[in-house]
Design a protein around this motif. Structure first.
Motif, PDB file in Angstrom:
ATOM      1  N   ASP A   1      21.183  32.569  50.237  1.00 36.27           N
ATOM      2  CA  ASP A   1      20.325  32.517  51.177  1.00 36.27           C
ATOM      3  C   ASP A   1      21.154  32.459  52.646  1.00 36.27           C
ATOM      4  N   PRO A   2      19.879  33.460  53.729  1.00 35.99           N
ATOM      5  CA  PRO A   2      20.698  33.330  55.168  1.00 35.99           C
ATOM      6  C   PRO A   2      21.313  32.075  55.596  1.00 35.99           C
ATOM      7  N   SER A   3      20.262  31.544  55.283  1.00 36.84           N
ATOM      8  CA  SER A   3      20.202  29.980  56.119  1.00 36.84           C
ATOM      9  C   SER A   3      21.258  29.341  55.334  1.00 36.84           C
ATOM     10  N   ALA A   4      22.665  29.901  54.734  1.00 33.67           N
ATOM     11  CA  ALA A   4      23.838  29.253  54.333  1.00 33.67           C
ATOM     12  C   ALA A   4      25.206  29.685  55.395  1.00 33.67           C
ATOM     13  N   TRP A   5      24.605  30.927  56.344  1.00 27.03           N
ATOM     14  CA  TRP A   5      25.811  31.456  57.060  1.00 27.03           C
ATOM     15  C   TRP A   5      25.095  31.546  58.859  1.00 27.03           C
ATOM     16  N   LYS A   6      24.492  30.232  58.635  1.00 24.93           N
ATOM     17  CA  LYS A   6      23.861  29.909  60.585  1.00 24.93           C
ATOM     18  C   LYS A   6      24.807  30.514  61.338  1.00 24.93           C
ATOM     19  N   GLU A   7      25.966  30.756  61.396  1.00 27.41           N
ATOM     20  CA  GLU A   7      26.756  31.811  62.582  1.00 27.41           C
ATOM     21  C   GLU A   7      26.224  33.472  62.758  1.00 27.41           C
ATOM     22  N   LYS A   8      25.898  33.831  61.239  1.00 26.81           N
ATOM     23  CA  LYS A   8      25.210  35.402  61.362  1.00 26.81           C
ATOM     24  C   LYS A   8      23.710  35.395  61.115  1.00 26.81           C
ATOM     25  N   PHE A   9      23.278  33.872  61.054  1.00 30.65           N
ATOM     26  CA  PHE A   9      21.706  34.379  61.466  1.00 30.65           C
ATOM     27  C   PHE A   9      21.369  32.842  61.767  1.00 30.65           C
ATOM     28  N   PRO A  10      20.920  32.483  63.408  1.00 31.68           N
ATOM     29  CA  PRO A  10      21.412  31.524  63.358  1.00 31.68           C
ATOM     30  C   PRO A  10      19.795  30.680  64.049  1.00 31.68           C
ATOM     31  N   THR A  11      18.611  31.345  64.031  1.00 33.02           N
ATOM     32  CA  THR A  11      17.554  31.505  64.012  1.00 33.02           C
ATOM     33  C   THR A  11      16.617  31.172  63.240  1.00 33.02           C
ATOM     34  N   ALA A  12      15.441  30.391  62.738  1.00 33.03           N
ATOM     35  CA  ALA A  12      14.574  30.614  61.380  1.00 33.03           C
ATOM     36  C   ALA A  12      13.881  31.496  61.370  1.00 33.03           C
ATOM     37  N   GLU A  13      14.256  32.539  62.087  1.00 35.33           N
ATOM     38  CA  GLU A  13      13.198  33.929  62.544  1.00 35.33           C
ATOM     39  C   GLU A  13      14.625  34.890  61.877  1.00 35.33           C
ATOM     40  N   ASP A  14      15.530  34.809  62.093  1.00 34.52           N
ATOM     41  CA  ASP A  14      17.059  35.304  61.694  1.00 34.52           C
ATOM     42  C   ASP A  14      16.767  35.323  60.160  1.00 34.52           C
ATOM     43  N   GLN A  15      16.859  34.056  59.551  1.00 28.93           N
ATOM     44  CA  GLN A  15      16.556  34.441  58.386  1.00 28.93           C
ATOM     45  C   GLN A  15      15.879  34.802  57.520  1.00 28.93           C
ATOM     46  N   ALA A  16      14.409  34.466  58.207  1.00 30.45           N
ATOM     47  CA  ALA A  16      13.262  35.142  58.039  1.00 30.45           C
ATOM     48  C   ALA A  16      13.492  36.657  57.162  1.00 30.45           C
ATOM     49  N   LYS A  17      13.766  36.923  58.571  1.00 32.24           N
ATOM     50  CA  LYS A  17      13.916  38.879  58.662  1.00 32.24           C
ATOM     51  C   LYS A  17      15.155  38.894  57.533  1.00 32.24           C
ATOM     52  N   GLU A  18      16.479  37.948  57.736  1.00 31.88           N
ATOM     53  CA  GLU A  18      17.313  39.222  56.449  1.00 31.88           C
ATOM     54  C   GLU A  18      16.334  38.447  55.093  1.00 31.88           C
ATOM     55  N   ARG A  19      15.637  37.533  54.852  1.00 28.14           N
ATOM     56  CA  ARG A  19      15.381  37.040  53.504  1.00 28.14           C
ATOM     57  C   ARG A  19      14.057  38.393  52.940  1.00 28.14           C
ATOM     58  N   ARG A  20      13.443  39.007  53.858  1.00 26.58           N
ATOM     59  CA  ARG A  20      12.868  39.766  54.035  1.00 26.58           C
ATOM     60  C   ARG A  20      13.673  40.961  53.781  1.00 26.58           C
ATOM     61  N   ARG A  21      15.037  40.924  53.393  1.00 26.89           N
ATOM     62  CA  ARG A  21      15.160  42.311  53.398  1.00 26.89           C
ATOM     63  C   ARG A  21      16.111  42.258  52.389  1.00 26.89           C
TER      64      ARG A  21
END
Length: 990
Positions: free
Chosen positions: A67-87
């Motif tokens: 899950d993107p939340s496991a890589w906060k250095e790559k996906f630092p914000t909640a918005e970044d994580q949500a975007k990666e999750r959608r991908r």
């Protein structure tokens, strides 16, 4: 590989499956997959309750991808994580759809799988602090070397190991049942061993049309299976073709017979009939297709055997005659009650059972079905045709094993069909034993051809058999023989006396239905005996082609291994591993009993090829993890057997899986939520075994695998047929918590889960099941929960508390609805739509609590209080009150009205989604409230036992995404932004 798990152990990373899944896409693809035919792996060999490949593929992917939340250095914000999750969700959506046979669709599917493999490899590489590989081949090599193996200890039909292999991972499967193991081997072991080889059949090399053919993947092996299957068919026809004579038509011409249709007979219980045998026929209908209606007519004839005969009528058949014919000689009431054709006397089920057990049941030929160009012709049978079937019955020791005496769904044992050889007519048994014997003979021919083939010319050990790890000529012959035995099994399924004639299959011409139309071996009274040498259903060449098409589209790379291992005793040949599995479901299906039908034939054909798998006379029964009362000294013993065995199996999985999340499927049914207010034993017992094994539930994802038409036909409201439990190992230092602390922690988590699932568009029945995951997650993360009396809380008790919180969470939000709608919800929950005599007083009292008056409710168009009586109007009554209703025409409409009218048009014979979308387009802001009312009505109707009403609301909210898209189309057409009265303009009422 060890590096992957070492990284996980040091820092367990949240996986996508522990956060979110694109359920709508997975469920839609899983449902559509049920109708896929040629080339689909499920058509290789029948297996019961097989999980859809789409669901298995998606679950394995989500187990392995971070899950993107496991890589906060790559996906630092909640918005970044949500975007990666959608991908990542988009990757799943692309790969779950099974491809059609055209090249374009195949290429799209392959690209999607390549993308999915890369995402898995990327998560593995990041965990090892290295760069992910690039290029399709490099990704597969990387996953084979460093990716985690996937293991399914209850592999069944092989769906999960197959999809693990498709995703580039090493796939392992095991099962107690040898039939399941052989199916899985044929899917994941054999094709990669002989990928890219040209066929060894001499004719394949001679044919000009195949000259220069590139034998890629499984094409060569598939071609050999076709060719040797054809040779086997030709040899059989030489030996027994005379047992299948052609039929003579009225014009004197000859036609190949498709099927001989028989009715079982018993002596009439009426003494006046002097022992004359009479037919037991559930139906005399041959074809109900318009303009081709054909029936069988029994005729009393003193000159005929037993004083009656059959004749076929195919002209001027009236609807009344067709309706009468459809009932056969069935008597009144349920069960196996018939009527004597000669006297009208009742023939009871007990009498028939006694006659069957005594060996006094017979059979008479009712009709002959022959094939003509693009049509069927039905012929009145002759004595010669009936005589042709009376062949010397072969003795088949392998089939002298007992059929199941008890079986969920029905068994023919009680009627005297007590051993497997008795399930076949003499001619069927002769044909099937001939085919079975030819498997061994054909293997020798394959071996001789392979020894001289270029593909095996320089093999170091051509004589090493498949069972000993061989990959040369002998092993190849063993593989071809295995697939030929599967062809025989397809014939067995179509050529027993438990098959029936289907007069009007959807989308097809009348044909023979297979033995396992359902998961049972029920008695069939009027059965169809097919012709294996015809070109219609049940012919051998078609059976060979079905098997060959699966091989042709099989996976040709990657490691695959399947073994016969009892899950509780599994020490796992490879560990640590990712566990993804579909275990038995309490007392639902007895696979061992069902699979003996095929096992006895496979053993006859392959006992020298797969000696370890077929060393027993029948499949193992007592070890099977099913709560079968008659095997385990009653209900308590059966539950103990299931709980102990499943607990051991789950504990073994936990130990083998390290810190990787486990995915465990459970065949969840809506009826299992409550049984007279108490949770059903299956669901509770399974979860209890999970918790007892030291596992912690992180989530529950409902996977819907049933076709929508099946759901409607069965009248159920259970869309989700499986729930995937996502589990991790519970920490050894987990603490104990009190019941009140548990409840305090439960409430906000349940509320948040319901809100999250609602925002994600998870349908209500699925939402309830999905919400169980977070609830049982709280329960299972503690060592145990202490009740007020200091006793240990059971899973059943925890589930009751969780469901209570779900009920409360689901009912929240209605306080913001208009008062008429809130009143209607409360009234429906108490009274439904029935007329409440002298209920006006009660209604007035209730109305006051909503600040409403009787007059206002009467003018609302949804309620009627008159003459002291009160009634909430049905959708039909609301339409009668205002046939031209629409939001734009009603200046003060309520959410209740909008919901009811949307449900009405959605379920109409015409319009459906589009009409519901047009209503929504007129008031888009009301959509969330309409959906809330639909969800609440589903809940109330389910609790009231009003299945039809629950189904109506279930379907509406499940189709909501489609309705919203229809509303978008309506808005584009001007509805909602311009006067829309014309869209709902009905003719003036007289």
């Amino acid at each position: 590989m060890l590096g992957f798990f070492a990284a996980m152990t040091a820092r367990p990373r949240l996986k996508l499956i522990e956060h979110s899944l694109p359920l709508e896409a997975i469920n839609a693809a899983s449902s559509r997959e049920k109708s896929v035919r040629h080339g689909h792996p499920s058509t290789l060999h029948l297996w019961w309750a097989r999980r859809p490949l789409a669901a298995c593929r998606a679950v394995i992917f989500a187990q392995l991808v971070d899950d993107p939340s496991a890589w906060k250095e790559k996906f630092p914000t909640a918005e970044d994580q949500a975007k990666e999750r959608r991908r990542l969700h988009k990757v799943i959506e692309e790969m779950v759809e099974w491809p059609k046979s055209n090249a374009k669709d195949q290429m799209r599917f392959e690209r999607a799988i390549v993308a999915a493999r890369y995402e898995i490899a990327r998560s593995v590489a990041w965990g090892l602090d290295e760069e992910p590989p690039t290029g399709p081949e490099a990704v597969i090599e990387y996953l084979q070397e460093k990716g985690p193996p996937v293991y399914d200890p209850f592999c069944g039909g092989g769906s999960i190991p197959l999809e693990a292999q498709r995703l580039g991972l090493r796939a392992y499967g095991s099962d107690l049942n040898p039939v399941a193991v052989l199916i899985t081997k044929a899917l994941i072991e054999f094709p990669p061993k002989f990928a890219g080889l040209s066929p060894v059949h001499p004719e394949a090399k001679k044919e000009r049309s195949l000259t220069g053919h590139q034998w890629e993947g499984g094409a060569g092996l598939a071609e050999d299976v076709r060719r040797y299957g054809e040779w086997m068919r030709d040899q059989a026809e030489k030996q027994i073709g005379h047992l299948y004579p052609r039929a003579t038509l009225l014009d004197g011409s000859k036609a190949t017979v498709i099927a001989w249709l028989w009715a079982r007979t018993v002596a009439s219980p009426d003494p006046a009939q002097k022992g004359a045998h009479v037919p037991l026929a559930a139906s005399f209908a041959l074809s109900s297709k318009v303009a081709e209606e054909t029936i069988i007519v029994p005729v009393k004839d003193a000159t005929a055997e037993d004083g009656w005969r059959f004749t076929v009528k195919s002209t001027d058949v009236t609807k009344a005659e067709l309706q009468i014919a459809a009932s056969g000689t069935k008597g009144a009431g349920k069960g196996s009650n018939f009527v004597c054709l000669l006297s009208g006397a009742t023939i009871s089920g007990n009498y028939i059972k006694a006659e069957g057990k005594a060996g006094r049941m017979g059979a008479r030929l009712m009709a002959v079905v022959a094939e003509r160009t693009r049509s069927r012709v039905y012929i009145t049978p002759t004595e010669a045709e009936e005589f042709a079937a009376k062949v010397l019955r072969p003795i088949v020791p392998e089939l002298e094993q007992a059929t199941p005496e008890r079986l969920t769904g029905g068994t023919c044992f009680a009627y005297g069909l007590t051993t497997y050889d008795k399930l076949f007519t003499s001619r069927q048994l002769t044909a099937l034993t001939t085919f079975s014997d030819l498997v061994g003979e054909t293997r020798e021919k394959v071996l001789a051809d392979a020894m001289g083939a270029h593909a095996f010319a320089n093999h170091p050990d051509p004589d090493l058999p498949l069972a000993d790890g061989g990959t040369g000529a002998a092993a190849y012959a063993d593989v071809v023989a295995t697939y030929l035995a599967f062809i025989v099994d397809r014939m067995v399924d179509r050529h027993s006396s438990l098959t029936r004639w289907d007069p009007n299959p959807t989308g097809f011409a009348p044909k023979i239905a297979n033995t396992f139309s359902r998961q049972a071996l029920p008695m069939v009274w009027d059965f169809a005996e097919g012709n294996p040498f015809s070109s219609s259903s049940g012919n051998l060449l078609d059976a060979a082609d079905w098997v060959a098409k699966v091989i042709d589209r099989s996976i040709q790379s990657g490691w695959g291994l399947a073994r016969a291992i009892d899950a509780p005793k599994n020490s796992y040949p490879v560990r640590p591993t990712v566990i993804s599995t579909d275990p038995p479901y309490y007392d639902n299906i007895g696979y061992a009993d069902l699979s003996d039908f095929f096992y006895v034939w496979l053993r006859r054909s392959l006992k020298d090829v797969h000696k370890d798998l077929f060393r027993r006379l029948v499949t193992p029964k007592n070890e099977e993890l099913v709560a079968t009362s008659y095997r385990h000294d009653g209900k308590e013993g059966a539950e103990k057997h299931f709980m102990d065995g499943m607990g051991e199996a789950l504990a073994a999985m936990r130990k083998a899986s390290a810190d990787a999340p486990l995915a465990i499927y459970y065949a969840f049914k809506q009826s299992e939520v409550r049984d007279d207010g108490v949770l059903s034993p299956g669901w509770a017992a399974f979860l209890q075994a999970v918790v007892n094994s030291g596992l912690q539930v992180d989530g529950t994802w409902p996977i819907r695998t049933e076709l929508s038409n099946r759901m409607i036909a069965s009248g159920t409201n259970a869309l989700a047929s499986s729930v995937v439990l996502v589990c991790r190992t519970r920490p050894e230092d987990a603490r104990v918590i009190g019941v009140r602390d548990f409840q305090r922690e439960l409430k906000p988590v349940m509320k948040q889960a319901i809100e999250d699932h609602q925002k994600a568009g998870v349908p209500l029945p699925d939402r309830r099941q999905a919400a169980i995951g977070p609830g049982i997650g709280i329960f299972s993360k503690y060592a145990w929960v202490r009740e007020i009396d200091d006793s240990k809380m059971s899973v059943a008790r925890a589930l009751a508390l969780i469901n209570r919180e779900i009920d409360e969470a689901l009912s929240e939000g209605t306080e913001a609805l208009d008062p008429e709608t809130r009143f209607a919800l409360e009234w429906y929950e108490i009274n439904g739509y029935k007329l409440v005599e002298k209920g006006a007083g009660t209604a007035i009292s209730q109305l006051m609590s909503f600040n409403l008056t009787e007059g206002r409710m009467n003018s609302s168009g949804l309620f009627r209080s008159r003459g002291g009586d009160a009634k909430l109007l049905t959708r039909g009554e609301m339409q009668e009150t205002d046939p031209r209703w629409s939001p734009s025409r009603d200046g003060s409409f309520t959410v209740w009205e909008m919901a009811q009218h949307m449900a009405r048009v959605f379920h109409a014979e015409e319009g459906g989604v589009d009409d519901a979308g047009r209503i929504l387009a007129e008031s888009r802001r009301s959509g969330p409230d309409v959906l809330l009312v639909a969800e609440r009505l589903f809940e109330i109707a389910t609790n009231k036992g009003d299945n039809d009403e629950a189904l109506a609301w279930n379907q509406l909210q499940t189709a909501w995404p489609e309705i919203e898209r229809a509303a978008d189309r309506a808005e584009e057409a001007g509805i909602g932004s311009a006067p829309v009265q014309a869209q709902f303009d009905f003719p003036a009422l007289p």
